[in-house]
Design a protein around this motif. Structure first.
Motif, PDB file in Angstrom:
ATOM      1  N   PRO A   1       0.808  -1.233   0.000  1.00 23.86           N
ATOM      2  CA  PRO A   1       0.000   0.000   0.000  1.00 23.86           C
ATOM      3  C   PRO A   1       0.835   1.273   0.000  1.00 23.86           C
ATOM      4  N   SER A   2       2.011   1.229   0.619  1.00 17.09           N
ATOM      5  CA  SER A   2       2.859   2.425   0.673  1.00 17.09           C
ATOM      6  C   SER A   2       3.482   2.752  -0.681  1.00 17.09           C
ATOM      7  N   GLN A   3       3.403   1.818  -1.633  1.00 23.33           N
ATOM      8  CA  GLN A   3       3.998   2.034  -2.960  1.00 23.33           C
ATOM      9  C   GLN A   3       2.957   2.343  -4.026  1.00 23.33           C
ATOM     10  N   LEU A   4       1.692   2.439  -3.620  1.00 27.95           N
ATOM     11  CA  LEU A   4       0.637   2.615  -4.619  1.00 27.95           C
ATOM     12  C   LEU A   4       0.712   3.951  -5.350  1.00 27.95           C
TER      13      LEU A   4
ATOM     14  N   TYR B   1      -8.245  -7.657  -6.967  1.00 26.82           N
ATOM     15  CA  TYR B   1      -7.769  -7.587  -5.583  1.00 26.82           C
ATOM     16  C   TYR B   1      -7.801  -6.132  -5.126  1.00 26.82           C
ATOM     17  N   TRP B   2      -7.840  -5.913  -3.835  1.00 26.96           N
ATOM     18  CA  TRP B   2      -8.130  -4.575  -3.322  1.00 26.96           C
ATOM     19  C   TRP B   2      -7.039  -3.556  -3.638  1.00 26.96           C
TER      20      TRP B   2
ATOM     21  N   HIS C   1     -11.654 -11.217  -5.440  1.00 22.18           N
ATOM     22  CA  HIS C   1     -10.894 -12.470  -5.279  1.00 22.18           C
ATOM     23  C   HIS C   1     -10.883 -12.929  -3.830  1.00 22.18           C
ATOM     24  N   THR C   2     -10.442 -12.097  -2.900  1.00 24.25           N
ATOM     25  CA  THR C   2     -10.609 -12.389  -1.476  1.00 24.25           C
ATOM     26  C   THR C   2     -11.001 -11.090  -0.782  1.00 24.25           C
ATOM     27  N   MET C   3     -11.643 -11.218   0.391  1.00 22.75           N
ATOM     28  CA  MET C   3     -12.094 -10.039   1.113  1.00 22.75           C
ATOM     29  C   MET C   3     -11.656 -10.120   2.571  1.00 22.75           C
ATOM     30  N   ALA C   4     -11.194  -8.989   3.098  1.00 17.32           N
ATOM     31  CA  ALA C   4     -10.637  -8.945   4.446  1.00 17.32           C
ATOM     32  C   ALA C   4     -11.645  -9.386   5.503  1.00 17.32           C
TER      33      ALA C   4
ATOM     34  N   PRO D   1      -5.473  -6.044   8.022  1.00 17.49           N
ATOM     35  CA  PRO D   1      -5.492  -4.739   8.680  1.00 17.49           C
ATOM     36  C   PRO D   1      -6.728  -3.909   8.345  1.00 17.49           C
ATOM     37  N   ILE D   2      -7.013  -2.951   9.217  1.00 14.18           N
ATOM     38  CA  ILE D   2      -8.166  -2.083   9.022  1.00 14.18           C
ATOM     39  C   ILE D   2      -8.036  -1.271   7.736  1.00 14.18           C
ATOM     40  N   GLY D   3      -6.779  -0.957   7.343  1.00 16.89           N
ATOM     41  CA  GLY D   3      -6.566  -0.205   6.110  1.00 16.89           C
ATOM     42  C   GLY D   3      -7.110  -0.931   4.903  1.00 16.89           C
ATOM     43  N   ARG D   4      -6.955  -2.244   4.874  1.00 14.36           N
ATOM     44  CA  ARG D   4      -7.490  -3.023   3.762  1.00 14.36           C
ATOM     45  C   ARG D   4      -9.015  -2.995   3.775  1.00 14.36           C
ATOM     46  N   ILE D   5      -9.590  -3.143   4.956  1.00 17.26           N
ATOM     47  CA  ILE D   5     -11.056  -3.124   5.058  1.00 17.26           C
ATOM     48  C   ILE D   5     -11.612  -1.801   4.544  1.00 17.26           C
ATOM     49  N   ARG D   6     -11.000  -0.701   4.968  1.00 18.22           N
ATOM     50  CA  ARG D   6     -11.464   0.612   4.509  1.00 18.22           C
ATOM     51  C   ARG D   6     -11.280   0.757   2.996  1.00 18.22           C
ATOM     52  N   GLY D   7     -10.162   0.235   2.485  1.00 20.58           N
ATOM     53  CA  GLY D   7      -9.919   0.293   1.036  1.00 20.58           C
ATOM     54  C   GLY D   7     -10.959  -0.486   0.257  1.00 20.58           C
ATOM     55  N   GLU D   8     -11.314  -1.671   0.747  1.00 22.24           N
ATOM     56  CA  GLU D   8     -12.326  -2.482   0.069  1.00 22.24           C
ATOM     57  C   GLU D   8     -13.692  -1.800   0.107  1.00 22.24           C
TER      58      GLU D   8
END
Length: 417
Positions: A84-87, A113-114, A136-139, A154-161
């Motif tokens: 995520p830090s490289q997006l 993918y997210w 494909h998969t979900m947090a 992580p919560i960051g993935r959930i918020r991103g999804e």
């Protein structure tokens, strides 16, 4: 008529060999769908993160498919959780692809993918084109079914999804169960969620050749072969296969003369922290003479392993679909799998295989032993498995995906009026 699609697969390249690292069913999905689209005259440009300085910036593996290796962060040693830090770097280079061409270069963006979905939401806005996304998969689903030794997403993935679900023009779910999860867990608009099953290459994964495959692989004709194929990590639960084998041998010691447990794949995810853990478990269970570890292999050799197997075991804690199960059945091999996620769609319980509630090795041992020792049952399931798998061809997947694309484009154009 669609002319060109941007396919985003940020964290793993569809050119990578499935079964190692982060490469798995999604890699197969992206490249096979791209091939089908290219065969229909639609140009596909795939954007993925470069993992080696030796990769060309642009590569054309097949007519109609262009792969862009985007430099974003260190080439090596970067784990998926660090991506995520490289997006920002990845987004910059993806957007540059449009700038360097005529306006309207892409008709649509399809992200996978997210991480790719986050990039897709930016491209959608800047290019003014519709975004179709496949999770494909979900947090939230993974966190509800964590395997022992796995860390929560992580919560960051959930918020991103959640953001992707809100902004995407269309969402593609692999199964009806995944569609339900998107609606109930992520508040997705039911009108924007379509079900499109992944496919299987029935030319590569074909039945009726067990004896030939066993000769090529050096497997004895009378072997009772249990196969696990996939990434070696807690989520996939390969330990359940070994523990089930130990239970079978405890119940039926004579089976040891024929039993072979083959694990095809490489360490991945949290499994990289203890790459020898599964082999160590085999020693601990006294299965040294039974278990064989095979490094990740190409699709055609994998098809040989499926064909050679008496039964394939897929005890995952979660699967958005379970391509291994469909590929195995296409080769005429019954499957014993966990009753989770997409495996309930991929396997016809009691017809082409057996679905197990939970992950108790004793339950898997019972199902595996029955298939290994009842040739009539195995043959009946084998024949039905082939017919079942034939309904999951990639051509069908592509046709249904194109229908989703058309809906997304039509709705998007209407919104501009």
């Amino acid at each position: 008529m669609l002319q060109r699609i941007a396919m985003l697969s940020a964290h793993t390249s569809p050119l990578e060999q499935p079964g190692d690292g982060d490469a798995g069913g999604m890699n197969v999905y992206v490249i096979e769908l791209s091939r089908q689209l290219a065969a229909r005259g639609i140009e596909v440009e795939i954007f993925t993160r470069a993992t080696s300085r030796h990769q060309p910036a642009v590569h054309v593996p097949e007519p109609g498919i262009t792969v862009h290796h985007v430099a974003a962060g260190p080439f090596e040693g970067l784990e998926k959780n660090d991506l995520p830090s490289q997006l920002c770097s990845f987004v910059r280079d993806v957007l540059r692809a449009e700038v360097e061409n005529e306006p309207g270069h892409f008709d649509l963006v399809h992200s996978h993918y997210w991480l790719s979905g986050q990039v897709g939401t930016v491209a959608r806005e800047r290019w003014n084109v519709p975004l179709v996304h496949t999770m494909h998969t979900m947090a939230k689903v993974k966190n509800a079914m964590l395997a022992e030794g796995d860390a929560a997403e992580p919560i960051g993935r959930i918020r991103g999804e959640e953001e992707i679900v809100r902004l995407a023009d269309r969402l593609i779910a692999n199964t009806a169960e995944e569609r339900r999860e998107l609606i109930e867990l992520y508040d997705a608009d039911p009108e924007r969620v379509a079900v499109v099953h992944p496919g299987v290459d029935v030319q590569v994964f074909s039945p009726g050749r067990q004896a030939e495959a066993r000769r090529r692989l050096g497997v004895p004709d009378d072997a009772a072969l249990v196969l696990f194929a996939g990434r070696i990590q807690p989520l996939k639960a390969p330990d359940v296969v070994l523990k089930a084998a130990a239970v079978m041998l405890e119940r039926d010691p004579a089976l040891r003369e024929r039993l072979a447990v083959v694990v095809v794949g490489g360490a991945s995810g949290s499994g990289l922290q203890h790459p020898t853990a599964l082999a160590d478990l085999g020693v601990e269970l006294g299965l040294d003479d039974v278990v064989q570890f095979v490094p990740t292999v190409g699709q055609r050799e994998l098809a040989d392993w499926y064909a050679a197997a008496s039964v394939v075991c897929v005890p995952s804690h979660n699967e958005s679909f379970g391509l291994v199960a469909i590929e195995a059945q296409a080769c005429g091999t019954p499957v014993v799998a966990a009753r989770v996620g997409g495996l309930t769609t991929a396997v016809a319980d009691g017809v082409t295989g057996v679905l197990i509630d939970g992950h108790d090795p004793a339950d898997y041992a019972t199902a595996l032993h029955r298939l290994l020792t009842d040739p009539d049952l195995r043959e009946a399931m084998s024949q039905k498995a082939v017919r079942h798998a034939e309904g999951f061809g990639w051509d069908v997947t592509a046709d249904r995906t194109l229908a989703v694309y058309d809906q997304a484009v039509t709705t998007h154009r209407e919104s501009l009026v």
